[in-house]
Scaffold this active site. Structure first.
Site, PDB file in Angstrom:
ATOM      1  CG  HIS A  25      -0.265  -0.214   2.522  1.00  0.00           C
ATOM      2  ND1 HIS A  25       0.081  -1.479   2.958  1.00  0.00           N
ATOM      3  CD2 HIS A  25       0.151   0.637   3.480  1.00  0.00           C
ATOM      4  CE1 HIS A  25       0.674  -1.401   4.138  1.00  0.00           C
ATOM      5  NE2 HIS A  25       0.740  -0.117   4.478  1.00  0.00           N
TER       6      HIS A  25
ATOM      7  CG  HIS B 114       0.989   5.177   4.244  1.00  0.00           C
ATOM      8  ND1 HIS B 114       0.208   5.089   5.388  1.00  0.00           N
ATOM      9  CD2 HIS B 114       1.719   4.035   4.208  1.00  0.00           C
ATOM     10  CE1 HIS B 114       0.473   3.944   6.006  1.00  0.00           C
ATOM     11  NE2 HIS B 114       1.377   3.288   5.321  1.00  0.00           N
TER      12      HIS B 114
HETATM   13  P1  AMP Z   1       1.793   0.216   7.385  1.00  0.00           P
HETATM   14  O1  AMP Z   1       2.286   0.446   8.780  1.00  0.00           O
HETATM   15  O2  AMP Z   1       2.561   0.955   6.327  1.00  0.00           O
HETATM   16  O3  AMP Z   1       1.648  -1.267   7.084  1.00  0.00           O
HETATM   17  O4  AMP Z   1       0.354   0.869   7.334  1.00  0.00           O
HETATM   18  C1  AMP Z   1      -0.823   0.198   7.616  1.00  0.00           C
HETATM   19  C2  AMP Z   1      -1.872   1.270   7.764  1.00  0.00           C
HETATM   20  O5  AMP Z   1      -3.140   0.663   7.675  1.00  0.00           O
HETATM   21  C3  AMP Z   1      -1.817   2.025   9.097  1.00  0.00           C
HETATM   22  O6  AMP Z   1      -1.641   3.405   8.846  1.00  0.00           O
HETATM   23  C4  AMP Z   1      -3.178   1.727   9.711  1.00  0.00           C
HETATM   24  O7  AMP Z   1      -3.710   2.818  10.422  1.00  0.00           O
HETATM   25  C5  AMP Z   1      -4.020   1.368   8.507  1.00  0.00           C
HETATM   26  N1  AMP Z   1      -5.157   0.508   8.726  1.00  0.00           N
HETATM   27  C6  AMP Z   1      -5.180  -0.661   9.435  1.00  0.00           C
HETATM   28  N2  AMP Z   1      -6.405  -1.202   9.390  1.00  0.00           N
HETATM   29  C7  AMP Z   1      -7.164  -0.365   8.645  1.00  0.00           C
HETATM   30  C8  AMP Z   1      -8.539  -0.378   8.240  1.00  0.00           C
HETATM   31  N3  AMP Z   1      -9.379  -1.360   8.585  1.00  0.00           N
HETATM   32  N4  AMP Z   1      -8.992   0.647   7.484  1.00  0.00           N
HETATM   33  C9  AMP Z   1      -8.167   1.649   7.116  1.00  0.00           C
HETATM   34  N5  AMP Z   1      -6.871   1.713   7.465  1.00  0.00           N
HETATM   35  C10 AMP Z   1      -6.376   0.723   8.217  1.00  0.00           C
END
Ligand code: AMP
Length: 113
Positions: A99, A101
């Site tokens: 993903h 950001h």
């Molecule tokens: P990373 O640390 O780069 O893997 O980012 C994962 C991101 O996913 C974090 O910023 C979380 O806040 C976000 N996240 C986790 N679960 C959800 C969800 N159900 N809906 C939207 N964002 C999420």
């Protein structure tokens, strides 16, 4: 490994604030936003992380970046924004579905932590 929370969002098994969708990608707001605009852009293909992408994913990875650009325009981030791709444990990745950001609508410090 591929059945992450993001795969469930793609399948609409759990809710998300979706701001963009096409055949290849989905964009939705992060549940724990780190900026006034914090959107995650994911491929529908379950690539766990950048280090597991391969040459066949070249067009898809380019598509994700151009999708970020499109969403940034949609969100009126004319003053700029940041795109972050956390990869693996040291990269701070917590969800193992690739993903990007998209962070914006405030000045962002550099370097990151
Ligand atoms: P990373 O640390 O780069 O893997 O980012 C994962 C991101 O996913 C974090 O910023 C979380 O806040 C976000 N996240 C986790 N679960 C959800 C969800 N159900 N809906 C939207 N964002 C999420």
């Amino acid at each position: 490994m591929s059945d992450t929370i993001f795969a469930k969002i793609i399948r609409r098994e759990i809710p998300a604030d979706i701001v963009y969708e096409d055949d290849l990608a989905l964009g939705f707001r992060d549940v724990n936003p780190q900026a006034p605009v914090h959107i995650l852009v994911i491929p529908k293909k379950p690539i766990p992380m950048l280090s597991e992408a391969d040459d066949a994913d070249q067009a898809l990875l380019g598509h994700l970046l151009l999708t970020v650009k499109k969403i940034a325009q949609q969100e009126n981030l004319a003053k700029g924004y940041r795109v972050v791709l956390n990869t693996g444990e040291d990269g701070g990745q917590t969800v193992f579905h690739l993903h990007l950001h998209l962070l914006g609508d405030r000045p962002l410090a550099w370097p990151p932590g």
